[in-house]
Write a protein that holds these residues in place. Sequence first.
Motif, PDB file in Angstrom:
ATOM      1  N   SER A 260       0.823  -1.209   0.000  1.00 39.50           N
ATOM      2  CA  SER A 260       0.000   0.000   0.000  1.00 39.50           C
ATOM      3  C   SER A 260       0.858   1.261   0.000  1.00 39.50           C
ATOM      4  O   SER A 260       0.369   2.346  -0.276  1.00 39.50           O
ATOM      5  N   ARG A 261       2.156   1.125   0.289  1.00 40.51           N
ATOM      6  CA  ARG A 261       3.061   2.278   0.289  1.00 40.51           C
ATOM      7  C   ARG A 261       3.830   2.432  -1.028  1.00 40.51           C
ATOM      8  O   ARG A 261       4.616   3.358  -1.176  1.00 40.51           O
ATOM      9  N   VAL A 262       3.612   1.534  -1.976  1.00 46.35           N
ATOM     10  CA  VAL A 262       4.287   1.639  -3.271  1.00 46.35           C
ATOM     11  C   VAL A 262       3.595   2.747  -4.068  1.00 46.35           C
ATOM     12  O   VAL A 262       2.375   2.718  -4.237  1.00 46.35           O
ATOM     13  N   PRO A 263       4.362   3.745  -4.568  1.00 48.21           N
ATOM     14  CA  PRO A 263       3.738   4.856  -5.310  1.00 48.21           C
ATOM     15  C   PRO A 263       2.899   4.356  -6.493  1.00 48.21           C
ATOM     16  O   PRO A 263       3.288   3.450  -7.204  1.00 48.21           O
ATOM     17  N   LYS A 264       1.761   4.968  -6.681  1.00 46.70           N
ATOM     18  CA  LYS A 264       0.835   4.706  -7.790  1.00 46.70           C
ATOM     19  C   LYS A 264       0.157   3.343  -7.729  1.00 46.70           C
ATOM     20  O   LYS A 264      -0.732   3.061  -8.511  1.00 46.70           O
ATOM     21  N   LEU A 265       0.571   2.459  -6.824  1.00 45.99           N
ATOM     22  CA  LEU A 265      -0.032   1.128  -6.772  1.00 45.99           C
ATOM     23  C   LEU A 265      -1.520   1.199  -6.420  1.00 45.99           C
ATOM     24  O   LEU A 265      -2.321   0.509  -7.050  1.00 45.99           O
ATOM     25  N   PRO A 266      -1.936   2.026  -5.435  1.00 45.78           N
ATOM     26  CA  PRO A 266      -3.375   2.068  -5.145  1.00 45.78           C
ATOM     27  C   PRO A 266      -4.223   2.469  -6.350  1.00 45.78           C
ATOM     28  O   PRO A 266      -5.254   1.842  -6.620  1.00 45.78           O
ATOM     29  N   GLN A 267      -3.800   3.472  -7.115  1.00 41.42           N
ATOM     30  CA  GLN A 267      -4.586   3.901  -8.272  1.00 41.42           C
ATOM     31  C   GLN A 267      -4.648   2.795  -9.327  1.00 41.42           C
ATOM     32  O   GLN A 267      -5.703   2.543  -9.907  1.00 41.42           O
ATOM     33  N   THR A 268      -3.526   2.138  -9.559  1.00 40.61           N
ATOM     34  CA  THR A 268      -3.491   1.034 -10.520  1.00 40.61           C
ATOM     35  C   THR A 268      -4.396  -0.100 -10.057  1.00 40.61           C
ATOM     36  O   THR A 268      -5.177  -0.650 -10.840  1.00 40.61           O
ATOM     37  N   SER A 269      -4.302  -0.437  -8.778  1.00 37.99           N
ATOM     38  CA  SER A 269      -5.113  -1.531  -8.235  1.00 37.99           C
ATOM     39  C   SER A 269      -6.597  -1.234  -8.328  1.00 37.99           C
ATOM     40  O   SER A 269      -7.396  -2.118  -8.646  1.00 37.99           O
ATOM     41  N   ILE A 270      -6.980  -0.004  -8.046  1.00 37.07           N
ATOM     42  CA  ILE A 270      -8.397   0.362  -8.122  1.00 37.07           C
ATOM     43  C   ILE A 270      -8.921   0.172  -9.543  1.00 37.07           C
ATOM     44  O   ILE A 270     -10.006  -0.386  -9.748  1.00 37.07           O
ATOM     45  N   ALA A 271      -8.157   0.600 -10.537  1.00 38.23           N
ATOM     46  CA  ALA A 271      -8.572   0.418 -11.932  1.00 38.23           C
ATOM     47  C   ALA A 271      -8.683  -1.071 -12.270  1.00 38.23           C
ATOM     48  O   ALA A 271      -9.623  -1.499 -12.959  1.00 38.23           O
ATOM     49  N   GLU A 272      -7.747  -1.872 -11.766  1.00 37.20           N
ATOM     50  CA  GLU A 272      -7.792  -3.316 -12.014  1.00 37.20           C
ATOM     51  C   GLU A 272      -8.979  -3.963 -11.301  1.00 37.20           C
ATOM     52  O   GLU A 272      -9.637  -4.852 -11.864  1.00 37.20           O
ATOM     53  N   HIS A 273      -9.278  -3.509 -10.081  1.00 39.24           N
ATOM     54  CA  HIS A 273     -10.459  -4.026  -9.369  1.00 39.24           C
ATOM     55  C   HIS A 273     -11.726  -3.715 -10.162  1.00 39.24           C
ATOM     56  O   HIS A 273     -12.619  -4.559 -10.289  1.00 39.24           O
ATOM     57  N   ASP A 274     -11.799  -2.480 -10.687  1.00 42.56           N
ATOM     58  CA  ASP A 274     -12.982  -2.086 -11.469  1.00 42.56           C
ATOM     59  C   ASP A 274     -13.155  -2.985 -12.697  1.00 42.56           C
ATOM     60  O   ASP A 274     -14.276  -3.368 -13.042  1.00 42.56           O
ATOM     61  N   ALA A 275     -12.052  -3.327 -13.348  1.00 42.13           N
ATOM     62  CA  ALA A 275     -12.129  -4.199 -14.529  1.00 42.13           C
ATOM     63  C   ALA A 275     -12.608  -5.600 -14.139  1.00 42.13           C
ATOM     64  O   ALA A 275     -13.430  -6.202 -14.847  1.00 42.13           O
ATOM     65  N   ILE A 276     -12.111  -6.113 -13.017  1.00 39.68           N
ATOM     66  CA  ILE A 276     -12.561  -7.427 -12.533  1.00 39.68           C
ATOM     67  C   ILE A 276     -14.056  -7.386 -12.237  1.00 39.68           C
ATOM     68  O   ILE A 276     -14.811  -8.288 -12.636  1.00 39.68           O
ATOM     69  N   LEU A 277     -14.500  -6.327 -11.560  1.00 36.62           N
ATOM     70  CA  LEU A 277     -15.923  -6.202 -11.222  1.00 36.62           C
ATOM     71  C   LEU A 277     -16.788  -6.091 -12.474  1.00 36.62           C
ATOM     72  O   LEU A 277     -17.879  -6.664 -12.520  1.00 36.62           O
ATOM     73  N   ALA A 278     -16.316  -5.389 -13.479  1.00 42.64           N
ATOM     74  CA  ALA A 278     -17.083  -5.268 -14.731  1.00 42.64           C
ATOM     75  C   ALA A 278     -17.243  -6.632 -15.387  1.00 42.64           C
ATOM     76  O   ALA A 278     -18.332  -6.976 -15.883  1.00 42.64           O
ATOM     77  N   ALA A 279     -16.191  -7.438 -15.382  1.00 45.32           N
ATOM     78  CA  ALA A 279     -16.273  -8.785 -15.977  1.00 45.32           C
ATOM     79  C   ALA A 279     -17.229  -9.662 -15.180  1.00 45.32           C
ATOM     80  O   ALA A 279     -18.014 -10.421 -15.767  1.00 45.32           O
ATOM     81  N   ILE A 280     -17.189  -9.560 -13.848  1.00 44.84           N
ATOM     82  CA  ILE A 280     -18.109 -10.342 -13.016  1.00 44.84           C
ATOM     83  C   ILE A 280     -19.541  -9.916 -13.303  1.00 44.84           C
ATOM     84  O   ILE A 280     -20.433 -10.760 -13.474  1.00 44.84           O
ATOM     85  N   ALA A 281     -19.787  -8.604 -13.378  1.00 41.34           N
ATOM     86  CA  ALA A 281     -21.141  -8.085 -13.628  1.00 41.34           C
ATOM     87  C   ALA A 281     -21.682  -8.564 -14.973  1.00 41.34           C
ATOM     88  O   ALA A 281     -22.875  -8.826 -15.104  1.00 41.34           O
ATOM     89  N   LYS A 282     -20.813  -8.702 -15.973  1.00 40.50           N
ATOM     90  CA  LYS A 282     -21.228  -9.188 -17.300  1.00 40.50           C
ATOM     91  C   LYS A 282     -21.418 -10.703 -17.322  1.00 40.50           C
ATOM     92  O   LYS A 282     -21.910 -11.242 -18.306  1.00 40.50           O
ATOM     93  N   GLY A 283     -20.944 -11.367 -16.279  1.00 41.70           N
ATOM     94  CA  GLY A 283     -21.027 -12.824 -16.262  1.00 41.70           C
ATOM     95  C   GLY A 283     -19.935 -13.481 -17.089  1.00 41.70           C
ATOM     96  O   GLY A 283     -20.047 -14.649 -17.456  1.00 41.70           O
ATOM     97  N   ASP A 284     -18.866 -12.760 -17.358  1.00 42.40           N
ATOM     98  CA  ASP A 284     -17.756 -13.266 -18.177  1.00 42.40           C
ATOM     99  C   ASP A 284     -16.704 -13.891 -17.258  1.00 42.40           C
ATOM    100  O   ASP A 284     -15.750 -13.227 -16.831  1.00 42.40           O
TER     101      ASP A 284
END
Length: 194
Positions: free
Chosen positions: A136-160
Amino acid sequence: MVEAELVLRSGTSRVTLREALRILAQEGLLDLSPHRGASVRPLSDQELRELFGVRAAIEAFAAGAAARRRDPVVMERLQALAGRMRKAVVKGDMAGYGRLAAEFHEALVAAGDNAILAGMYAQIRARLRRYQAAMSRVPKLPQTSIAEHDAILAAIAKGDAAAAMALSNAHLDSLVGQFAAPPKTEITEGRTTA
């Protein structure tokens, strides 16, 4: 760690303390050495890769299962956690972000609706948290992770399920890649090597 000091500070007996240290060693958090006592196990690139390999297998399976189930209650919980993570990052609350990220991944595993899988994840949770706190202290990692979480959630929501699994694996690979220590520099016979 000095046993006598720990006994005094904790107000417990030596027997109780030794049992606690033994349990922490079994969980991979401490190293116990005869005549030297206990020491906190340092973070290592090898443990990071091995632990996150197991974590990726568990979380990818869970993400795929969650996509096949498409449970609206589960999606609402995961999306709420993702929103709270974004708010924590905006506020600069990295400790809060770290706790929420751990909670998000635990909720993702629970979304797989597989008790054996959840039990396996629980077995490595303490070791994971050590790395998650450091990450959590690695620079830019939280922003990158949030975008990746959003992509995972979008795939789950689509049923993919296939995309949810692939994105989950890619997310954990990205975490390892961003966290892994740079090559160590050694001086050998007057020459510096990386």
